[in-house]
Scaffold this active site. Structure first.
Site, PDB file in Angstrom:
ATOM      1  N   HIS A  52       0.853  -1.183   0.000  1.00  0.00           N
ATOM      2  CA  HIS A  52       0.000   0.000   0.000  1.00  0.00           C
ATOM      3  C   HIS A  52       0.895   1.241   0.000  1.00  0.00           C
ATOM      4  O   HIS A  52       2.120   1.130   0.097  1.00  0.00           O
ATOM      5  CB  HIS A  52      -0.930  -0.002   1.232  1.00  0.00           C
ATOM      6  CG  HIS A  52      -0.225  -0.108   2.535  1.00  0.00           C
ATOM      7  ND1 HIS A  52      -0.358  -1.170   3.393  1.00  0.00           N
ATOM      8  CD2 HIS A  52       0.669   0.720   3.132  1.00  0.00           C
ATOM      9  CE1 HIS A  52       0.387  -0.989   4.458  1.00  0.00           C
ATOM     10  NE2 HIS A  52       1.032   0.148   4.326  1.00  0.00           N
TER      11      HIS A  52
HETATM   12  C1  T46 Z   1       3.373   0.054   6.885  1.00  0.00           C
HETATM   13  C2  T46 Z   1       3.899  -1.299   7.200  1.00  0.00           C
HETATM   14  C3  T46 Z   1       5.361  -1.344   7.412  1.00  0.00           C
HETATM   15  C4  T46 Z   1      -3.716  -0.876  13.963  1.00  0.00           C
HETATM   16  O1  T46 Z   1      -4.775  -1.089  14.566  1.00  0.00           O
HETATM   17  N1  T46 Z   1      -2.861   0.108  14.364  1.00  0.00           N
HETATM   18  C5  T46 Z   1      -1.702   0.378  13.733  1.00  0.00           C
HETATM   19  O2  T46 Z   1      -0.965   1.315  14.146  1.00  0.00           O
HETATM   20  C6  T46 Z   1      -1.337  -0.418  12.588  1.00  0.00           C
HETATM   21  C7  T46 Z   1      -0.037  -0.156  11.837  1.00  0.00           C
HETATM   22  C8  T46 Z   1      -2.178  -1.417  12.196  1.00  0.00           C
HETATM   23  N2  T46 Z   1      -3.337  -1.647  12.883  1.00  0.00           N
HETATM   24  C9  T46 Z   1      -4.204  -2.765  12.470  1.00  0.00           C
HETATM   25  C10 T46 Z   1      -4.850  -2.598  11.097  1.00  0.00           C
HETATM   26  C11 T46 Z   1      -4.968  -4.011  10.597  1.00  0.00           C
HETATM   27  O3  T46 Z   1      -6.166  -4.582  11.057  1.00  0.00           O
HETATM   28  O4  T46 Z   1      -3.404  -3.939  12.366  1.00  0.00           O
HETATM   29  C12 T46 Z   1      -3.811  -4.738  11.272  1.00  0.00           C
HETATM   30  C13 T46 Z   1      -2.633  -5.024  10.338  1.00  0.00           C
HETATM   31  O5  T46 Z   1      -2.220  -3.799   9.718  1.00  0.00           O
HETATM   32  P1  T46 Z   1      -1.691  -3.731   8.211  1.00  0.00           P
HETATM   33  O6  T46 Z   1      -2.384  -4.740   7.372  1.00  0.00           O
HETATM   34  O7  T46 Z   1      -1.759  -2.298   7.765  1.00  0.00           O
HETATM   35  O8  T46 Z   1      -0.159  -4.184   8.407  1.00  0.00           O
HETATM   36  P2  T46 Z   1       1.024  -4.115   7.348  1.00  0.00           P
HETATM   37  O9  T46 Z   1       2.174  -4.810   7.963  1.00  0.00           O
HETATM   38  O10 T46 Z   1       0.620  -4.544   6.007  1.00  0.00           O
HETATM   39  O11 T46 Z   1       1.385  -2.548   7.239  1.00  0.00           O
HETATM   40  C14 T46 Z   1       1.890  -1.876   8.368  1.00  0.00           C
HETATM   41  C15 T46 Z   1       1.401  -0.435   8.383  1.00  0.00           C
HETATM   42  O12 T46 Z   1      -0.014  -0.418   8.273  1.00  0.00           O
HETATM   43  C16 T46 Z   1       1.977   0.397   7.281  1.00  0.00           C
HETATM   44  O13 T46 Z   1       1.883   1.728   7.663  1.00  0.00           O
HETATM   45  O14 T46 Z   1       4.021   0.835   6.217  1.00  0.00           O
HETATM   46  O15 T46 Z   1       3.295  -1.874   8.352  1.00  0.00           O
END
Ligand code: T46
Length: 138
Positions: A52
């Protein structure tokens, strides 16, 4: 690394007989006010994180332990792959950069120091949308 939208940041590393110490201070080592810290760990080897871009979020990403690949696309200089593996070297990423993280080592911990609270509507989750939006920024 020649993108105007991301760059390596080398942190101080203070070494003595007890080991190493590095530090991060808001608006000094990182060019933004820190609002949130999160970390990703225990990632199975074939899993991909990210995929993303963010509209407004500034980030500093550090492999605080182990190593992983980070693939960045700034919409200007193309898609580039880097491996993060040192706790004293991070990548600063400004808004509107598509990113993917993969190939995590077993012991990898990805530390993310960022400029905003979590906001679902800051995410651009479709690459086609990112490509359309980036045209307005460059
Ligand atoms: C990025 C990469 C490196 C939260 O509730 N709070 C938070 O601060 C974050 C980061 C996520 N979440 C929840 C949202 C989703 O339900 O945790 C779940 C997994 O998040 P996400 O699918 O966005 O995780 P990644 O590893 O794909 O991405 C994250 C960050 O979202 C993004 O900013 O750059 O880590």
């Amino acid at each position: 690394m020649n993108s105007p939208k991301y760059k390596f940041i080398e942190l101080a590393k203070i070494t003595d007989g007890r080991g190493n110490l590095s530090f991060i201070e808001a608006e000094r080592q990182v060019p933004f006010k820190i609002k949130r810290v999160y970390f990703i760990y225990d990632v199975p080897q074939n899993q991909i994180r990210g995929n993303h871009a963010h509209k407004k979020l500034h980030q500093l990403i550090i492999a605080i332990s182990g190593s992983f690949n980070i693939i960045l696309d700034d919409g200007i200089t193309g898609r580039k792959k880097y491996r993060l593996s040192k706790p004293d070297i991070g990548i600063y990423i400004s808004p509107m950069v598509w990113r993917e993280f993969n190939n995590f080592s077993k012991d990898a911990v990805c530390l993310c120091i960022v400029s905003r609270f979590y906001e679902n509507n800051d995410y651009i989750r479709k690459y086609e949308d990112f490509k359309k939006m980036i045209k307005k920024y460059v």
